[in-house]
Design an enzyme around this catalytic site. Structure first.
Site, short mmCIF file in Angstrom:
data_model
loop_
_atom_site.label_atom_id
_atom_site.label_comp_id
_atom_site.label_asym_id
_atom_site.label_seq_id
_atom_site.Cartn_x
_atom_site.Cartn_y
_atom_site.Cartn_z
CB SER A 127 -0.41 -0.23 1.38
OG SER A 127 -1.25 1.43 1.57
CE1 TYR A 152 -3.49 0.21 4.66
CE2 TYR A 152 -4.25 -2.13 5.12
CZ TYR A 152 -3.27 -1.14 4.13
OH TYR A 152 -3.68 -0.92 3.11
CE LYS A 156 -1.41 -4.13 3.22
NZ LYS A 156 -1.79 -5.71 2.73
C1 WQD Z 1 -9.80 8.96 1.73
C2 WQD Z 1 -10.06 9.79 1.39
C3 WQD Z 1 -10.59 10.51 4.22
C4 WQD Z 1 -14.42 8.55 3.96
C5 WQD Z 1 -7.15 3.40 1.56
C6 WQD Z 1 -7.23 2.64 2.16
C7 WQD Z 1 -5.59 1.86 2.24
C8 WQD Z 1 -4.89 1.71 1.17
C9 WQD Z 1 -5.31 3.55 0.88
C10 WQD Z 1 -4.88 -0.05 -0.13
C11 WQD Z 1 -9.58 10.36 3.01
C12 WQD Z 1 -11.97 10.85 3.63
C13 WQD Z 1 -13.26 8.72 3.91
C14 WQD Z 1 -15.42 9.26 4.58
C15 WQD Z 1 -13.91 11.25 4.34
N1 WQD Z 1 -5.66 0.71 0.02
N2 WQD Z 1 -13.19 10.12 3.55
N3 WQD Z 1 -15.19 10.36 4.82
O1 WQD Z 1 -7.95 6.51 4.17
O2 WQD Z 1 -6.47 6.56 1.78
O3 WQD Z 1 -7.00 4.15 2.54
O4 WQD Z 1 -6.42 3.82 0.57
O5 WQD Z 1 -4.11 -0.57 0.16
O6 WQD Z 1 -6.33 0.82 2.04
O7 WQD Z 1 -8.34 2.18 3.61
O8 WQD Z 1 -8.63 5.46 2.13
O9 WQD Z 1 -10.84 6.15 1.01
O10 WQD Z 1 -10.65 5.73 3.39
O11 WQD Z 1 -10.03 8.12 3.36
O12 WQD Z 1 -14.00 12.95 3.83
O13 WQD Z 1 -16.46 9.19 5.22
O14 WQD Z 1 -11.34 10.37 1.86
O15 WQD Z 1 -10.33 10.81 5.14
O16 WQD Z 1 -9.23 11.80 3.48
P1 WQD Z 1 -7.23 5.94 3.21
P2 WQD Z 1 -10.00 6.77 2.22
#
Ligand code: WQD
Length: 342
Positions: A127, A152, A156
């Site tokens: 990741s 998490y 990784k």
């Molecule tokens: C993205 C953005 C949140 C939900 C993911 C995977 C992880 C890894 C990396 C592969 C952030 C914002 C989210 C919501 C929001 N992938 N958000 N409201 O945290 O980057 O991690 O990608 O390995 O496994 O989980 O992804 O989609 O949770 O968040 O504002 O209800 O969207 O704060 O800025 P993240 P995400």
């Protein structure tokens, strides 16, 4: 190609799309998924798309006997793609032990089996979160690995280091694929993201708000030092991620390791803010989304997006889907899911 591949977590989101792509590229696929975070209905979607019924070992890979049983039944497995892991940044901050135990024990058992059964080719689902808050963007594979922002991400980082030590000790062929933010769904809308509980990732939260399943999207923080104050991520279509796994395995099986690298970034190569994702979703799907700005979420990095040049050049892999395709296919899948569940 007609080679047999073990896909752990093959009933999950990225896993199921990769199983489809592998089958469509001539591989025979065996899955190991304990269904703790996935729904077996996904296998019906895989069969509807590919015409193939896929065998699944539903045991817990954290149990060594479960892993041995797979290799005893299938001694001709030519490669492993290891997806099976918990992956929610927010959840891992609240439940660190659960993340270290699950994500690392299953990896250790699989690596032990590789040694015991002489299996050479191991593709690890890593990741972009291993980079932490990267100094320079876009981030490339030589970027320093900084302190993990969440347990998490730490699992990784540790997983990558364990695999590198196994390569040094007994020459395990491996590739570490560092995903950015996978999103979207298969164009058929027969498989897609299927969170077991309330989604923690942005795109499924958006699509479930759009269908009315969820009341309102909370945007976690609009006071970040970015253009519109919201976090930036590199959203990549899950179909592009799937194709990259097939390309990676083909490369390992057909080319000497001197011709490829160990680590590849799998991103679209551009950063999009949370607000941009919301506004593009509204535009592409003709929907007004109900959202509010809320507090920041623990574990979030401010901005990250990747340089995918190495993967494109060395794995003979090209992106086929756009940011708009991601948001359209994700919504089409959500609508199909809602119709099916009515
Ligand atoms: C993205 C953005 C949140 C939900 C993911 C995977 C992880 C890894 C990396 C592969 C952030 C914002 C989210 C919501 C929001 N992938 N958000 N409201 O945290 O980057 O991690 O990608 O390995 O496994 O989980 O992804 O989609 O949770 O968040 O504002 O209800 O969207 O704060 O800025 P993240 P995400």
């Amino acid at each position: 190609m007609d080679k047999k591949v073990l896909v752990t977590g093959g009933c999950g989101y990225i896993g199921s799309h990769t199983v489809v792509d592998l089958i469509e590229n001539g591989f025979e696929v065996v899955v190991a998924d304990n269904l703790s975070r996935s729904n077996p209905v996904v296998f019906e979607g895989i069969e509807a798309i590919t015409g193939r019924k896929v065998e699944n070992f539903a045991g817990d890979l954290a149990e060594p006997a479960v892993v041995s049983a797979i290799f005893e039944k299938h001694p001709d497995i030519a490669g492993i793609i290891h997806f099976a892991a918990y992956k929610m940044v927010g959840e891992s901050v609240l439940e660190p032990y659960m993340y270290y135990r699950n994500n690392l024990n299953s990896l250790l058992n699989l690596l032990e089996a590789c040694k015991q059964f002489g299996l050479q080719n191991f593709v690890f689902s890593s990741s972009c979160s291993v980079y932490g808050n990267a100094d320079a963007l876009p981030v490339n594979e030589n970027a320093p690995i900084k302190d993990a922002e969440s347990p998490y991400a730490h699992t990784k980082q540790i997983g990558e280091q364990i695999i590198e030590q196994c390569n040094a000790a007994y020459d395990l062929n491996y590739m570490l694929l560092r995903y950015f933010n996978p999103a979207g769904a298969h164009p058929s809308a027969l498989i897609g993201e299927l969170p077991i509980d309330r989604p923690q990732n942005l795109v499924p939260y958006i699509t479930k708000t759009a269908t009315g399943e969820l009341e309102q999207l909370s945007i976690f923080g609009n006071d970040y030092p970015t253009e519109d104050g919201t976090c930036i991520r590199d959203y990549i279509h899950v179909m592009d991620i799937a194709a990259a796994h097939t390309a990676a395995l083909k490369t390992m099986l057909t080319k000497p390791s001197s011709e490829w690298s160990r680590v590849y970034n799998l991103g679209a190569g551009e950063g999009k803010s949370v607000l941009e994702a919301v506004q593009t979703f509204e535009k592409i799907n003709g929907i007004k989304l109900n959202y509010r700005f809320a507090e920041r979420r623990a574990g979030d990095v401010i901005a990250i997006y990747g340089d995918n040049k190495k993967a494109r050049e060395e794995l003979n892999w090209e992106l086929k889907y756009s940011f708009e395709d991601i948001l359209k296919s994700a919504y089409d899948w959500e609508v199909a899911l809602k119709e099916k569940n009515q």
